[in-house]
Design an enzyme around this catalytic site. Sequence first.
Site, mmCIF file in Angstrom:
data_model
loop_
_atom_site.group_PDB
_atom_site.id
_atom_site.type_symbol
_atom_site.label_atom_id
_atom_site.label_comp_id
_atom_site.label_asym_id
_atom_site.label_seq_id
_atom_site.Cartn_x
_atom_site.Cartn_y
_atom_site.Cartn_z
ATOM 1 N N GLU A 60 24.885 37.428 31.052
ATOM 2 C CA GLU A 60 23.431 37.577 31.078
ATOM 3 C C GLU A 60 22.777 36.911 29.869
ATOM 4 O OE1 GLU A 60 25.196 40.207 33.878
ATOM 5 O OE2 GLU A 60 25.567 40.043 31.710
ATOM 6 N N ASP A 85 20.001 46.822 35.860
ATOM 7 C CA ASP A 85 20.755 47.565 34.842
ATOM 8 C C ASP A 85 21.327 46.621 33.780
ATOM 9 O OD1 ASP A 85 21.159 48.359 37.726
ATOM 10 O OD2 ASP A 85 21.614 50.291 36.789
ATOM 11 N N PHE A 86 21.679 45.377 34.218
ATOM 12 C CA PHE A 86 22.324 44.430 33.310
ATOM 13 C C PHE A 86 21.343 43.799 32.331
ATOM 14 C CE2 PHE A 86 25.528 43.489 36.947
ATOM 15 C CZ PHE A 86 26.030 44.778 36.835
ATOM 16 N N HIS A 129 24.416 50.670 38.480
ATOM 17 C CA HIS A 129 23.892 49.603 39.320
ATOM 18 C C HIS A 129 22.715 50.064 40.174
ATOM 19 C CE1 HIS A 129 28.018 48.358 38.406
ATOM 20 N NE2 HIS A 129 27.664 47.112 38.680
#
Length: 329
Positions: A60, A85-86, A129
Amino acid sequence: MAELTYRDAVAAGIAQEMERDERVVFLGEDVAAAGGVFKATVGLLEKFGPRRVRDCPISEQAILGAAMGAAMTGLKPIAEIMFSDFLAVCWDIVANEIAKTRYMTNGQITLPLVIRTANGAGSRFGAQHSQAVENWAMAIPGIKVVAPAFPADVKGLLAAAVRDPNPVLFFEQKSLYSMKGEVPDGEYVDELGKAKVLRRGKDCTIVALALMVHRALEAAEILEKEHGIACTVIDVRSLVPLDTQTILSEVSKTGHLVTVEENPRLCGWGAEVASIVADECFWDLDGPILRITTPHVPLPSADLLEDNTIPSAARIVRETRASTRVCWK
């Protein structure tokens, strides 16, 4: 108008802007050859080629670092973070770099950058997630925050986000990807920062976002047919900028405010809306503001547990009815 799924509207919005402006590029993990893990970008690689549609490593930080650099040097990137979430992995780049560069350079550097991400629950992906994190972004000055509920809004708001000179976080509710709706043909651009009143009623104003808009509309139908409570339903669509004028106007007419959030209760976006309403039209209120939220817990993956955690239409009906009944006594 064509009937498209929510996911197809994503691809349509991206394709529209890539056709219009060759500076628009698209990058992310599995977005090109695979067409996206949610199949929301199918066909873009074939149409625009690997120079403009790029698969990236599972990083990311690399995706957003490359996108930020591209935006600073004249391109207009759309970057995908697979699950919202990431964003936690690359939050420093979002909150300390992307959000602040235009301000810190006194406008000498602009960042026409869109970060797309799949947000929220409903797909049984579990605690890491399934979070709804739009309130994270709302708290950071310098970022615009958009969360569409319908396919037409996906296309129009995505186009508006690409054309905006500021960074935009674009939250796509993952359990909506398969829903269908009419989408305008040809070039279509909406306006950021404008809420929509989807139905009007005299008794209560329900303010909702993304998936919760659909549940609020379902609840409003039940409340009117079975309980005689007529509700206005507002689709916020954009948290930053926030269309306070529309919200305040509709709450002033009904005297009751209900916010429906997928966020956990603590520091959810509805708390800010409630605060603004309490400040600006307190004397128009006929009773306490009601917030219907997800409890402050990690989201479970089991079907029954997840369904009982996220606000449902039945819960909206039950709590809205109880709240308005108390106020009318």
